[in-house]
Design a protein around this motif. Structure first.
Motif, PDB file in Angstrom:
ATOM      1  N   VAL A  65     -11.151   9.616  13.359  1.00  0.00           N
ATOM      2  CA  VAL A  65     -10.609   8.837  12.244  1.00  0.00           C
ATOM      3  C   VAL A  65      -9.181   9.306  11.942  1.00  0.00           C
ATOM      4  O   VAL A  65      -8.263   8.497  11.763  1.00  0.00           O
ATOM      5  CB  VAL A  65     -11.502   8.969  10.990  1.00  0.00           C
ATOM      6  N   LEU A  66      -9.002  10.622  11.911  1.00  0.00           N
ATOM      7  CA  LEU A  66      -7.696  11.189  11.565  1.00  0.00           C
ATOM      8  C   LEU A  66      -6.595  10.820  12.557  1.00  0.00           C
ATOM      9  O   LEU A  66      -5.422  10.795  12.196  1.00  0.00           O
ATOM     10  CB  LEU A  66      -7.796  12.711  11.446  1.00  0.00           C
ATOM     11  N   GLU A  67      -6.966  10.509  13.780  1.00  0.00           N
ATOM     12  CA  GLU A  67      -5.965  10.100  14.767  1.00  0.00           C
ATOM     13  C   GLU A  67      -5.184   8.886  14.276  1.00  0.00           C
ATOM     14  O   GLU A  67      -4.009   8.728  14.576  1.00  0.00           O
ATOM     15  CB  GLU A  67      -6.665   9.770  16.094  1.00  0.00           C
ATOM     16  N   TYR A  68      -5.838   8.040  13.475  1.00  0.00           N
ATOM     17  CA  TYR A  68      -5.210   6.813  12.984  1.00  0.00           C
ATOM     18  C   TYR A  68      -4.890   6.846  11.494  1.00  0.00           C
ATOM     19  O   TYR A  68      -4.070   6.071  11.022  1.00  0.00           O
ATOM     20  CB  TYR A  68      -6.127   5.614  13.270  1.00  0.00           C
ATOM     21  N   TYR A  69      -5.540   7.707  10.727  1.00  0.00           N
ATOM     22  CA  TYR A  69      -5.381   7.723   9.274  1.00  0.00           C
ATOM     23  C   TYR A  69      -5.201   9.171   8.830  1.00  0.00           C
ATOM     24  O   TYR A  69      -6.135   9.963   8.947  1.00  0.00           O
ATOM     25  CB  TYR A  69      -6.624   7.104   8.609  1.00  0.00           C
ATOM     26  N   GLU A  70      -4.031   9.525   8.430  1.00  0.00           N
ATOM     27  CA  GLU A  70      -3.667  10.849   7.908  1.00  0.00           C
ATOM     28  C   GLU A  70      -3.261  11.869   8.971  1.00  0.00           C
ATOM     29  O   GLU A  70      -2.491  12.751   8.693  1.00  0.00           O
ATOM     30  CB  GLU A  70      -4.761  11.453   7.011  1.00  0.00           C
ATOM     31  N   GLY A  71      -3.796  11.822  10.182  1.00  0.00           N
ATOM     32  CA  GLY A  71      -3.405  12.747  11.243  1.00  0.00           C
ATOM     33  C   GLY A  71      -4.434  13.831  11.491  1.00  0.00           C
ATOM     34  O   GLY A  71      -5.022  14.386  10.557  1.00  0.00           O
ATOM     35  N   ARG A  72      -4.649  14.153  12.776  1.00  0.00           N
ATOM     36  CA  ARG A  72      -5.643  15.165  13.146  1.00  0.00           C
ATOM     37  C   ARG A  72      -5.252  16.556  12.672  1.00  0.00           C
ATOM     38  O   ARG A  72      -6.094  17.442  12.571  1.00  0.00           O
ATOM     39  CB  ARG A  72      -5.846  15.165  14.667  1.00  0.00           C
ATOM     40  N   ASP A  73      -3.968  16.745  12.365  1.00  0.00           N
ATOM     41  CA  ASP A  73      -3.506  18.031  11.845  1.00  0.00           C
ATOM     42  C   ASP A  73      -3.614  18.102  10.325  1.00  0.00           C
ATOM     43  O   ASP A  73      -3.131  19.038   9.703  1.00  0.00           O
ATOM     44  CB  ASP A  73      -2.054  18.280  12.286  1.00  0.00           C
ATOM     45  N   ASN A  74      -4.259  17.110   9.722  1.00  0.00           N
ATOM     46  CA  ASN A  74      -4.306  17.005   8.270  1.00  0.00           C
ATOM     47  C   ASN A  74      -5.731  16.709   7.775  1.00  0.00           C
ATOM     48  O   ASN A  74      -5.940  15.750   7.040  1.00  0.00           O
ATOM     49  CB  ASN A  74      -3.331  15.892   7.836  1.00  0.00           C
ATOM     50  N   PRO A  75      -6.738  17.524   8.179  1.00  0.00           N
ATOM     51  CA  PRO A  75      -8.105  17.244   7.727  1.00  0.00           C
ATOM     52  C   PRO A  75      -8.258  17.478   6.227  1.00  0.00           C
ATOM     53  O   PRO A  75      -7.544  18.280   5.631  1.00  0.00           O
ATOM     54  CB  PRO A  75      -8.953  18.230   8.531  1.00  0.00           C
ATOM     55  N   PHE A  76      -9.200  16.763   5.643  1.00  0.00           N
ATOM     56  CA  PHE A  76      -9.445  16.835   4.200  1.00  0.00           C
ATOM     57  C   PHE A  76     -10.669  17.671   3.908  1.00  0.00           C
ATOM     58  O   PHE A  76     -11.661  17.617   4.626  1.00  0.00           O
ATOM     59  CB  PHE A  76      -9.654  15.423   3.636  1.00  0.00           C
ATOM     60  N   ASP A  77     -10.580  18.430   2.812  1.00  0.00           N
ATOM     61  CA  ASP A  77     -11.740  19.098   2.236  1.00  0.00           C
ATOM     62  C   ASP A  77     -11.943  18.483   0.849  1.00  0.00           C
ATOM     63  O   ASP A  77     -11.210  17.563   0.454  1.00  0.00           O
ATOM     64  CB  ASP A  77     -11.540  20.617   2.186  1.00  0.00           C
ATOM     65  N   LEU A  78     -12.916  18.979   0.098  1.00  0.00           N
ATOM     66  CA  LEU A  78     -13.226  18.401  -1.208  1.00  0.00           C
ATOM     67  C   LEU A  78     -12.033  18.462  -2.166  1.00  0.00           C
ATOM     68  O   LEU A  78     -11.753  17.494  -2.878  1.00  0.00           O
ATOM     69  CB  LEU A  78     -14.447  19.109  -1.811  1.00  0.00           C
ATOM     70  N   GLU A  79     -11.315  19.570  -2.163  1.00  0.00           N
ATOM     71  CA  GLU A  79     -10.157  19.707  -3.050  1.00  0.00           C
ATOM     72  C   GLU A  79      -9.088  18.657  -2.733  1.00  0.00           C
ATOM     73  O   GLU A  79      -8.528  18.019  -3.629  1.00  0.00           O
ATOM     74  CB  GLU A  79      -9.572  21.126  -2.906  1.00  0.00           C
ATOM     75  N   LYS A  80      -8.822  18.457  -1.459  1.00  0.00           N
ATOM     76  CA  LYS A  80      -7.810  17.491  -1.043  1.00  0.00           C
ATOM     77  C   LYS A  80      -8.256  16.046  -1.359  1.00  0.00           C
ATOM     78  O   LYS A  80      -7.439  15.222  -1.779  1.00  0.00           O
ATOM     79  CB  LYS A  80      -7.549  17.655   0.456  1.00  0.00           C
TER      80      LYS A  80
ATOM     81  N   ARG B 175       1.162 -13.055  -0.870  1.00  0.00           N
ATOM     82  CA  ARG B 175       1.520 -12.300   0.328  1.00  0.00           C
ATOM     83  C   ARG B 175       0.824 -10.941   0.292  1.00  0.00           C
ATOM     84  O   ARG B 175       0.754 -10.298  -0.746  1.00  0.00           O
ATOM     85  CB  ARG B 175       3.036 -12.095   0.326  1.00  0.00           C
ATOM     86  N   VAL B 176       0.319 -10.526   1.455  1.00  0.00           N
ATOM     87  CA  VAL B 176      -0.291  -9.196   1.602  1.00  0.00           C
ATOM     88  C   VAL B 176       0.471  -8.501   2.721  1.00  0.00           C
ATOM     89  O   VAL B 176       0.723  -9.094   3.772  1.00  0.00           O
ATOM     90  CB  VAL B 176      -1.793  -9.290   1.965  1.00  0.00           C
ATOM     91  N   ILE B 177       0.868  -7.251   2.478  1.00  0.00           N
ATOM     92  CA  ILE B 177       1.616  -6.518   3.496  1.00  0.00           C
ATOM     93  C   ILE B 177       0.919  -5.208   3.847  1.00  0.00           C
ATOM     94  O   ILE B 177       0.176  -4.642   3.044  1.00  0.00           O
ATOM     95  CB  ILE B 177       3.080  -6.253   3.068  1.00  0.00           C
ATOM     96  N   MET B 178       1.178  -4.765   5.075  1.00  0.00           N
ATOM     97  CA  MET B 178       0.690  -3.468   5.561  1.00  0.00           C
ATOM     98  C   MET B 178       1.762  -2.901   6.488  1.00  0.00           C
ATOM     99  O   MET B 178       2.660  -3.623   6.925  1.00  0.00           O
ATOM    100  CB  MET B 178      -0.632  -3.620   6.319  1.00  0.00           C
ATOM    101  N   ASP B 179       1.616  -1.617   6.794  1.00  0.00           N
ATOM    102  CA  ASP B 179       2.607  -0.966   7.668  1.00  0.00           C
ATOM    103  C   ASP B 179       1.938  -0.049   8.695  1.00  0.00           C
ATOM    104  O   ASP B 179       2.179   1.150   8.714  1.00  0.00           O
ATOM    105  CB  ASP B 179       3.647  -0.208   6.838  1.00  0.00           C
ATOM    106  N   PRO B 180       1.126  -0.612   9.601  1.00  0.00           N
ATOM    107  CA  PRO B 180       0.451   0.220  10.606  1.00  0.00           C
ATOM    108  C   PRO B 180       1.436   0.797  11.623  1.00  0.00           C
ATOM    109  O   PRO B 180       2.484   0.203  11.905  1.00  0.00           O
ATOM    110  CB  PRO B 180      -0.504  -0.762  11.284  1.00  0.00           C
ATOM    111  N   GLN B 181       1.050   1.942  12.175  1.00  0.00           N
ATOM    112  CA  GLN B 181       1.854   2.536  13.249  1.00  0.00           C
ATOM    113  C   GLN B 181       1.818   1.623  14.468  1.00  0.00           C
ATOM    114  O   GLN B 181       0.792   0.997  14.753  1.00  0.00           O
ATOM    115  CB  GLN B 181       1.325   3.917  13.620  1.00  0.00           C
ATOM    116  N   ILE B 182       2.940   1.568  15.193  1.00  0.00           N
ATOM    117  CA  ILE B 182       3.014   0.664  16.345  1.00  0.00           C
ATOM    118  C   ILE B 182       2.039   1.054  17.452  1.00  0.00           C
ATOM    119  O   ILE B 182       1.683   0.220  18.279  1.00  0.00           O
ATOM    120  CB  ILE B 182       4.448   0.542  16.906  1.00  0.00           C
TER     121      ILE B 182
END
Length: 175
Positions: free
Chosen positions: A32-47, A125-132
């Motif tokens: 999941v992190l590969e596409y949302y937030e980054g694999r170097d940025n895992p979340f814990d409960l505090e985050k 209008r609805v906008i988004m900004d996905p990575q290419i």
């Protein structure tokens, strides 16, 4: 529990405190992190608490259920500085349960949320900004009627470097 909408087998409701453990699970999964937030940025409960709860910033944060299974997250927010003559919303989403990827559920979710925004929020209008590089997401959004508007160079910091994104939009007339 505040339900935004239900369509076919999808239900979208506002995020509740008991959903925290699901966000931690999804946002610590490298797939999941590969596409949302980054694999170097895992979340814990505090985050998760800091990013998704106790914030009054105009973002409506929601949990996505498919056939009563909690599978993902979607958020919507009005964008006031985009075009003063229109009601414009932005949205971001992910399916956190990877077993539900590549089954058309993302397409159903995005189409349903766009319909909700048009019908309930009078958005034009609805906008988004996905990575290419997020090819699967871009294919989903294009299936839902989104069009690429312009390239946003070095727009999002992801996994240690700035990544290019597409600004994409759905215009009400596309429905």
């Amino acid at each position: 529990m505040y339900l935004l909408f239900e369509k076919e087998r999808i239900k979208v409701r506002q995020l509740q405190p008991e959903d925290k453990h699901l966000l931690v699970k999804w946002l610590s999964n490298p797939s999941v992190l590969e596409y949302y937030e980054g694999r170097d940025n895992p979340f814990d409960l505090e985050k998760v608490n800091k990013k998704f709860y106790n914030r009054e910033n105009g973002i409506v944060r929601c949990l996505v259920e498919y056939e009563v299974v909690s599978i993902g997250y979607i958020q919507i927010y009005q964008i006031d500085d985009f075009d003063e003559k229109e009601i414009v919303f932005g949205m971001d989403q992910f399916i956190g349960e990877t077993d539900y990827w590549n089954r058309g559920i993302g397409t159903l979710l995005v189409k349903s949320m766009v319909e909700y925004l048009i019908e309930q929020k009078q958005t034009t209008r609805v906008i988004m900004d996905p990575q290419i590089t997020n090819i699967r997401a871009l294919a989903c959004y294009e299936k839902c009627g989104f069009k690429k508007i312009r390239l946003l160079p070095k727009h999002e910091f992801h996994e240690g470097k700035y990544r290019d994104c597409w600004l994409i939009e759905y215009k009400k007339s596309s429905l």
